[in-house]
Design a protein around this motif. Structure first.
Motif, PDB file in Angstrom:
ATOM      1  N   CYS A 139       0.763  -1.264  -0.118  1.00 30.96           N
ATOM      2  CA  CYS A 139       0.206   0.152  -0.090  1.00 30.96           C
ATOM      3  C   CYS A 139       0.886   1.322   0.096  1.00 30.96           C
ATOM      4  O   CYS A 139       0.454   2.285  -0.745  1.00 30.96           O
ATOM      5  N   ILE A 166       1.967   1.963  -3.585  1.00 31.86           N
ATOM      6  CA  ILE A 166       0.991   2.451  -4.238  1.00 31.86           C
ATOM      7  C   ILE A 166       0.642   4.005  -3.968  1.00 31.86           C
ATOM      8  O   ILE A 166       0.421   4.805  -4.790  1.00 31.86           O
ATOM      9  N   LEU A 218       1.034   7.036  -6.720  1.00 34.60           N
ATOM     10  CA  LEU A 218       0.058   8.210  -6.894  1.00 34.60           C
ATOM     11  C   LEU A 218       0.453   9.377  -6.486  1.00 34.60           C
ATOM     12  O   LEU A 218       0.259  10.384  -7.212  1.00 34.60           O
TER      13      LEU A 218
END
Length: 82
Positions: free
Chosen positions: A55, A58, A62
């Protein structure tokens, strides 16, 4: 050149902090609430720590895409540009 070095140090620090934070939050959650959760051959805090690390990756992707797009749109205007 010095500005580039400081920018690289800042990026590296952000990457390390984000990945560690994701891993630690995942391990905390797994150790306290998801003791029977299994992922990638491990269970509990180890499994959720790995998911937290993913996570974190990610989130970094982003954030990188956001700042890259933001930087492309903020090019300085030249004389005569409207």
């Amino acid at each position: 050149m010095l500005k580039l070095i400081w920018r690289m140090i800042g990026i590296l620090a952000t990457v390390i902090i984000t990945l560690l934070l994701g891993m630690l939050v995942g391990a905390w959650f797994g150790g306290n609430y998801a003791e029977d959760f299994q992922f990638n051959g491990v269970r509990g805090y180890e499994a959720t720590g790995q998911i937290g690390l993913l996570c974190g990756v990610i989130v970094l992707l982003l954030l990188g895409a956001y700042y890259w797009a933001r930087g492309k749109n903020n090019k300085p205007k030249r004389d005569g540009d409207d």
